[in-house]
Design an enzyme around this catalytic site. Structure first.
Site, PDB file in Angstrom:
ATOM      1  N   ASP A 193      20.165 -48.009  46.149  1.00  6.15           N
ATOM      2  CA  ASP A 193      19.693 -49.133  45.952  1.00  6.15           C
ATOM      3  C   ASP A 193      20.140 -50.132  47.365  1.00  6.15           C
ATOM      4  O   ASP A 193      20.089 -51.397  47.149  1.00  6.15           O
ATOM      5  CB  ASP A 193      20.494 -49.628  44.774  1.00  6.15           C
ATOM      6  CG  ASP A 193      19.641 -49.427  43.480  1.00  6.15           C
ATOM      7  OD1 ASP A 193      18.516 -49.223  43.557  1.00  6.15           O
ATOM      8  OD2 ASP A 193      20.450 -48.930  42.621  1.00  6.15           O
ATOM      9  N   ASP A 253      11.513 -47.802  40.801  1.00  3.71           N
ATOM     10  CA  ASP A 253      12.439 -48.906  41.384  1.00  3.71           C
ATOM     11  C   ASP A 253      12.539 -48.553  42.960  1.00  3.71           C
ATOM     12  O   ASP A 253      12.857 -49.554  43.794  1.00  3.71           O
ATOM     13  CB  ASP A 253      13.540 -48.903  40.787  1.00  3.71           C
ATOM     14  CG  ASP A 253      13.486 -48.596  39.262  1.00  3.71           C
ATOM     15  OD1 ASP A 253      12.746 -47.827  38.962  1.00  3.71           O
ATOM     16  OD2 ASP A 253      14.341 -49.335  38.399  1.00  3.71           O
TER      17      ASP A 253
HETATM   18  N1  GLY Z   1      17.035 -50.004  38.161  1.00  2.00           N
HETATM   19  C1  GLY Z   1      16.725 -51.199  38.372  1.00  2.00           C
HETATM   20  C2  GLY Z   1      16.204 -51.954  37.073  1.00  2.00           C
HETATM   21  O1  GLY Z   1      16.751 -52.127  35.941  1.00  2.00           O
HETATM   22  O2  GLY Z   1      15.063 -52.678  37.052  1.00  2.00           O
END
Ligand code: GLY
Length: 400
Positions: A122, A180
């Site tokens: 991330d 994501d």
């Molecule tokens: N994993 C990122 C979200 O919850 O969108």
């Protein structure tokens, strides 16, 4: 009579031409939304001054639950840590409120150490939404160093055998990649531009191509998680984590995919990414379960639609993405994306989703869903909804 003589000059005055590269898009902006946005920037700056007051020194705001009046915070290693400084910087740009800039600088000192974090995918969210915006607004050599080191850490999670960056650390023979992760690639493109090292670019393109091949269904909706074999790269499982079911279309995942392929087209100008982004947009905007205000239910296949909860965060991400996509598409399509994004933004800026001054612990938006199957962050205010809401407002204003 008064009505007619007022409307005509207004309509002419607000027919704008927004030029982007070789294409242009003529859009007619809504004057009342523009006024709402201007007022919102001021109100939102005041909200974030309220939010910063209750924040423990080393902590980052994560969410606020209005039912329990509880603010939840995180450490810098949580995937959302970049959104708070990012939103402060966006609001500073619009208001020149020095308190917001100073607070962004303070919290980014706490965040900086994450540049060496190789345990998360991330880093794009965390470091590019924060230091990336800081570098764009007022460049400093130390920001470049921090962002480049973050890009190196992110790249360390790339596997040539799989052709993707690892999202989650699973069992040794499971290599888990989530949709994501498309959002973390923007940092890598930046790193190649600044350093001249093409390896970041190649990793981003390879990850996007692998994702395009395996994450999507024939209707261009996406799975949340692909489980690859660590050694061979073969797909072992396609499933969800935060969605309703393995075969459902989890709303925020669809939003991340849309935004991700818009960025891919911006950065590479490869038409296949534009086609992908438009195909995802078509899935979303033509979906029978997309409500009239265009703020999606938390999952497009939630069983209790129309009583299912909405996810304002997904609406904010989609709105911001569509305001960029509309500039790249053919004008006939671009106008549709612009209109849809405008409807989403109008909804988000309405009292239904936009916090009233002094409420929601200082968060800007309400009614987001983080992880419904786990029962966490359900119908609360969330930091990333705020970030993409402000980004969508900025992108709308940029058409002026
Ligand atoms: N994993 C990122 C979200 O919850 O969108």
């Amino acid at each position: 009579m008064i009505y007619k003589s007022f409307i005509l000059p207004l309509a002419i005055a607000f027919l704008f031409v927004a030029c982007t590269g070789s294409k242009s898009l003529q859009v007619s902006q809504d004057t009342s939304l523009l006024q709402t946005i201007d007022a919102s920037f001021k109100q939102d700056a005041a909200q974030y001054r309220l939010l910063m007051k209750d924040l423990p020194p080393e902590k980052f705001p994560k969410n606020y639950n209005p039912k329990t009046a509880k603010l939840e915070t995180s450490n810098s290693s949580w995937w959302c840590s970049g959104f708070y400084p990012g939103t402060l910087l966006y609001l500073y740009e619009e208001t020149k409120d020095q308190q917001l800039y100073d607070e962004a600088m303070r919290i980014m000192k706490v965040l900086e150490k994450e540049k060496n974090n190789k345990g998360t995918h991330d880093l794009g969210f965390m470091m590019y939404c924060s230091f990336g915006n800081a570098e764009r607004i007022a460049p400093k050599p130390e920001y470049k160093e921090i962002l480049l080191q973050s890009a190196r850490s992110l790249s360390s999670r790339f596997s040539p055998a799989v052709g993707a960056i690892k999202s989650w650390n699973g069992k040794p023979d499971e290599y888990l990649v989530i949709i994501d992760n498309m959002m973390n690639l923007e940092l890598l493109f930046w790193a190649t531009r600044v350093s001249g090292d093409s390896s970041f670019y190649k990793i981003a393109v390879t990850h996007a191509n692998t994702t395009m091949q395996n994450h999507f269904r024939p209707d261009h909706s996406s799975y949340h998680v692909i489980n690859y074999n660590t050694q061979s790269g073969a797909v072992q499982q396609k499933r969800t984590h935060q969605g309703y079911s393995d075969e459902s279309a989890w709303a925020r995942g669809q939003a991340w995919g849309l935004y991700g392929y818009v960025v891919m087209y911006r950065e590479t100008k490869d038409k296949k990414y534009l086609d992908k982004a438009e195909a995802i947009a078509a899935f979303l905007l033509n979906h029978p379960n997309l409500p009239a205000d265009k703020i999606p239910y938390w999952d497009f296949n939630a069983p209790n639609i129309p009583s299912a909860l909405r996810d304002a965060s997904a609406g904010a991400i989609m709105s911001a993405a569509l305001f960029e996509l509309c500039r790249y598409a053919k004008p006939s399509e671009g106008k549709k994306y612009f209109a849809a994004a405008e409807t989403m933004l109008k909804s988000l800026a309405s009292p239904q989703y936009h916090s009233a001054q002094g409420t929601n612990g200082g968060f800007l938006t309400q009614h987001s869903v983080g992880h419904l199957p786990a029962g966490t962050e359900v119908d609360v205010s969330i930091s990333y909804a705020d970030y993409y809401f402000v980004e969508a407002m900025k992108r709308y204003k940029a058409f002026e």
